[in-house]
Design an enzyme around this catalytic site. Structure first.
Site, PDB file in Angstrom:
ATOM      1  N   HIS A 144       4.817   0.734  -0.186  1.00  0.00           N
ATOM      2  CA  HIS A 144       3.863   1.798   0.132  1.00  0.00           C
ATOM      3  C   HIS A 144       3.012   1.425   1.341  1.00  0.00           C
ATOM      4  CE1 HIS A 144       0.825   4.978  -0.972  1.00  0.00           C
ATOM      5  NE2 HIS A 144       0.096   4.176  -0.214  1.00  0.00           N
ATOM      6  N   GLU A 145       2.390   0.272   1.293  1.00  0.00           N
ATOM      7  CA  GLU A 145       1.514  -0.124   2.394  1.00  0.00           C
ATOM      8  C   GLU A 145       2.299  -0.342   3.680  1.00  0.00           C
ATOM      9  OE1 GLU A 145      -1.543   0.261   2.154  1.00  0.00           O
ATOM     10  OE2 GLU A 145      -1.641   0.507  -0.009  1.00  0.00           O
ATOM     11  N   HIS A 193       4.036   4.089   9.908  1.00  0.00           N
ATOM     12  CA  HIS A 193       3.416   5.288  10.466  1.00  0.00           C
ATOM     13  C   HIS A 193       2.668   4.923  11.759  1.00  0.00           C
ATOM     14  CE1 HIS A 193       0.870   9.133   9.426  1.00  0.00           C
ATOM     15  NE2 HIS A 193       1.566   9.272  10.530  1.00  0.00           N
ATOM     16  N   HIS A 224       2.564   2.870   5.519  1.00  0.00           N
ATOM     17  CA  HIS A 224       1.419   3.122   6.409  1.00  0.00           C
ATOM     18  C   HIS A 224       1.607   2.386   7.733  1.00  0.00           C
ATOM     19  CE1 HIS A 224      -1.142   5.399   3.770  1.00  0.00           C
ATOM     20  NE2 HIS A 224      -1.262   4.439   2.871  1.00  0.00           N
TER      21      HIS A 224
END
Length: 731
Positions: free
Chosen positions: A515-516, A522, A519
């Protein structure tokens, strides 16, 4: 000008609800660049100087002293004022270039100081730094207010925004003009002098309260440890958990003992495996009562004041409540739309919890058939859920964990990034780091070999580092004054084992890791001109979409077969075990959804309550009762420790964002499964082009439609969580 500090005491972070965080997103992340305007170099201090060195310039971590922050901040503020005065006092008519582009370029030194300050506040927040943080937090808030209340500056930005020349600009320039104009208006640029003065007072007071809130939670996390001194107290704990507890004790000068620290990464495995129910209860109570123990570190009075100040600020700005102000430019748009989604998911989630509790109670009854009957309590949930998992799916997390080595999974993440986004990662040692645990990789484009950015990784828990997991941008990508590569970091709190031994993590922790990293991807994928619109600088209920989406790739066979290798044998995870994981994919979704969603609902309802004086504990208790909260579950983040919401404004009235983003996530992943699978190059290309690369240069709803070809509904989300899809009949 890059996004400013708004208010708060800690680093701007991106953190996830599904991955054991206590995020403290306090303000928009600063985006320093390796160059500054001539007026922005007030002194040769390493905190103020342009970032030099390899890879487009890097933070000078090896030359920074914490006691230099106050003087450096004041110097950077003065330089920032000169930059802004040059814009506001420009005798030439306002144009995009001499106003908005110049605004984007202003305050480079201030951004550098803010970035480095934020790293210390979140990762090196020891006793020597905490007084500095308490003193500087209001200064950052004051700078934000000074800028947004600058009448001459606002009038120039307004003139550019309303200029008939707007149609001649690029779409990104039009978006930037809208972004800055609406931000000024929403920050009080149109208020009269008296209201502006009161707004400044409110924001500075909030900044101090946010700092105090976060430091109180950190104090309870670091000051409360459950010590185990005998083998009997370790009953049920797997070797990896024992080793982590022993290492934690040794780090605290208690070799020969075992420490269960007051963080989620320590609490969750203990509650899952410990057979000592009285110790489970003790560990659980320590954790859920952080910030709620009375005395110097109690947060209840702070919360009451924060809520009243937020309500007053919203009224000053012309909004019904803080929630209406916060959601105005979000994807949801209004609190009512966010509540509609949450309530649609809440009912089936609670129903699923009832089923899960019944399954657990049946096992507990069988085990206590010859003794006193045990009724499932919150400190029992994880323990008996693990037993149900074993009974229903023949799946024991202890069977999975030996295959989940932190470093191997990191390699798996890199491989996924290469397949989906065309990135390569190479370790580098030519840059300074702020702690020996931190490592750095250079990221390049696989096809061209071009430098993309740097990825810093800080995986382990330590004193002075807040709990949870988060991503941060040290520097955002931009190219309007020359190509500037990004620098991003991922930060976690895994328990560090003995030297030379692999760190084994749980399945949920592995999801957190991915998940991190989503980021980070992104930020690394960003291809925009202006730093104010770059990378993860998107609305709150969209920013979690790319990160939650990446979690899906952990469970793909390509990752598991190659990177889920047994820590002792080196053999890949067996196909039969993968099948068990797939069958159990929606297991315990009632618990996970209710634990998270109760926090999101409390957050929203607190901020819809207006100016009434609230007793946080009573409000939490009464609201949860009205919602029908199962007694066997406690909120993922109880109000007195809810750092997302009360250690800053970042996720206030916005914790619903994870659920909103997951509606996009579930629908987006179905785009892959409807095509050729998770590594379909055509779908991945659309995802990169329309979601990961564009930052905030387009409206997120338009960007999503460009990727998917339609809006996302709730059906895919319900399928993902194993809940009934609305309008369908149960077989």
């Amino acid at each position: 000008m890059r996004p400013l500090f708004l208010t708060g005491a800690s680093l701007a972070v991106l953190a996830c609800a599904a991955c054991a965080t206590t995020a403290q997103e306090l303000r928009d992340p600063p985006h320093p660049a390796p160059h500054m305007t001539a007026t922005s170099t007030p002194s040769p201090s390493p905190l103020l100087a342009p970032w030099t060195g390899p890879h487009g310039g890097v933070p000078p971590f090896d030359r920074i002293r914490a006691d230099e922050f106050p003087a450096a901040l004041e110097a950077s503020i003065e330089a920032y004022r000169r930059d802004l005065a040059a814009i506001a006092d420009n005798p030439e008519p306002p144009t995009f270039e001499n106003t908005l582009a110049a605004f984007e370029d202003a305050g480079r030194a201030y951004d550098n100081v803010g970035t480095l300050y934020g790293i210390w506040a979140s990762s090196l927040n020891g006793p020597e730094f905490q007084p500095i943080e308490r003193a500087l937090a209001p200064r950052f808030a004051a700078v934000s207010d000074e800028i947004y209340q600058n009448e001459k500056l606002f009038r120039r930005i307004e003139a550019v925004y309303q200029s008939p020349d707007q149609a001649k600009r690029t779409p990104e320039q039009q978006r930037l003009a809208w972004h800055h104009y609406t931000r000024f208006v929403r920050s009080g640029a149109r208020l009269d002098a008296g209201a502006k003065k009161r707004l400044v007072d409110i924001n500075q007071r909030l900044a101090s309260l946010f700092t105090q809130f976060g430091q109180n939670v950190l104090a309870d996390e670091e000051g409360q440890v459950v010590w185990l001194t005998t083998e009997a107290e370790l009953d049920g704990l797997p070797e990896s958990v024992r080793a982590g507890a022993a290492a934690a004790a040794e780090a605290r000068g208690q070799a020969g003992k075992w420490a269960v620290t007051n963080t989620r990464s320590s609490m969750e495995p203990f509650l899952t495996y410990s057979k000592r129910r009285e110790l489970r209860e003790k560990v659980w109570r320590n954790y859920v009562n952080r910030g709620d123990n009375g005395g110097a570190h109690d947060n209840n009075a702070i919360i009451t004041e924060i809520l009243q100040l937020r309500a007053e600020r919203a009224k000053l700005l012309g909004y019904a409540t803080h929630a209406h102000w916060r959601l105005e430019n979000s994807m949801a748009g209004t609190p009512e739309r966010a509540l509609t989604l949450m309530e649609a998911v809440w009912t089936p989630a609670v129903a699923r919890v009832r089923e899960e509790v019944a399954d657990m109670q049946a096992i507990a009854n069988k085990e206590s058939a010859k003794g006193a009957k045990l009724t499932i309590e919150p400190w029992d949930y994880r323990y008996y859920a693990e037993k149900v998992r074993k009974a229903k799916y023949d799946l024991d997390e202890n069977e999975v964990k030996p295959y989940l080595q932190l470093e191997k999974l990191r390699e798996g993440m890199f491989w996924v990034a290469g397949e989906l986004f065309g990135f390569t990662f190479t370790p580098v040692t030519d840059v300074a780091v702020f702690h020996p645990d931190v490592r750095v990789w250079q990221v390049k484009d696989k096809a061209s070999g071009a430098h993309v950015g740097l990825w810093y990784f800080d995986p382990y828990a330590r004193p002075g580092k807040r709990s949870g997991a988060w991503m941060n941008a040290y520097r955002a990508q931009e190219n309007f004054r020359g190509e500037v590569p990004t620098i991003v970091s991922n930060n976690s709190n895994f328990v560090k084992g003995k030297p030379g031994e692999p760190v084994l993590i749980s399945w949920s922790d592995a999801q957190t890791l991915f998940h991190e990293f989503g980021h980070a991807l992104h930020g690394l994928s960003s291809r925009v001109h202006y730093p104010g619109l770059s990378g993860t600088a998107v609305v709150r209920d969209y920013v979690e979409f790319p990160s939650q989406l990446l979690e899906h790739w952990l469970s793909t066979p390509e990752v598991l077969n190659t990177y889920a290798l047994h820590a002792q044998t080196g053999k890949p995870i067996p196909a039969a075990l993968i099948q068990k994981l797939e069958k159990a994919a929606t297991f315990n979704q009632g618990f996970g959804t209710v634990e998270y969603l109760s926090s999101a609902l409390i957050d929203m309802k607190l901020h819809l309550a207006g100016a009434q004086k609230i007793d946080p504990d009573a409000f939490e208790r009464d609201t949860l009762k009205a919602l029908g909260m199962p007694k066997e579950i406690v909120m993922r983040h109880r109000t007195p420790q809810f750092g997302h919401v009360f250690a800053g404004d970042g996720y206030s009235a916005g914790y619903y964002s994870y659920l909103w983003a997951d509606t996009l996530t579930a629908d987006a992943y179905e785009a892959f499964t409807e095509a050729k699978g998770p590594y379909d190059t055509s779908v991945a290309g659309r995802l990169k082009t329309h979601v990961f690369q564009v930052g905030n240069t387009v409206d997120p709803a338009e960007g999503y439609r460009a990727f998917r070809g339609k809006d996302a509904g709730i059906d895919a989300l319900m399928r993902k969580r194993g809940f009934p899809v609305p309008g369908t009949k149960k077989n």
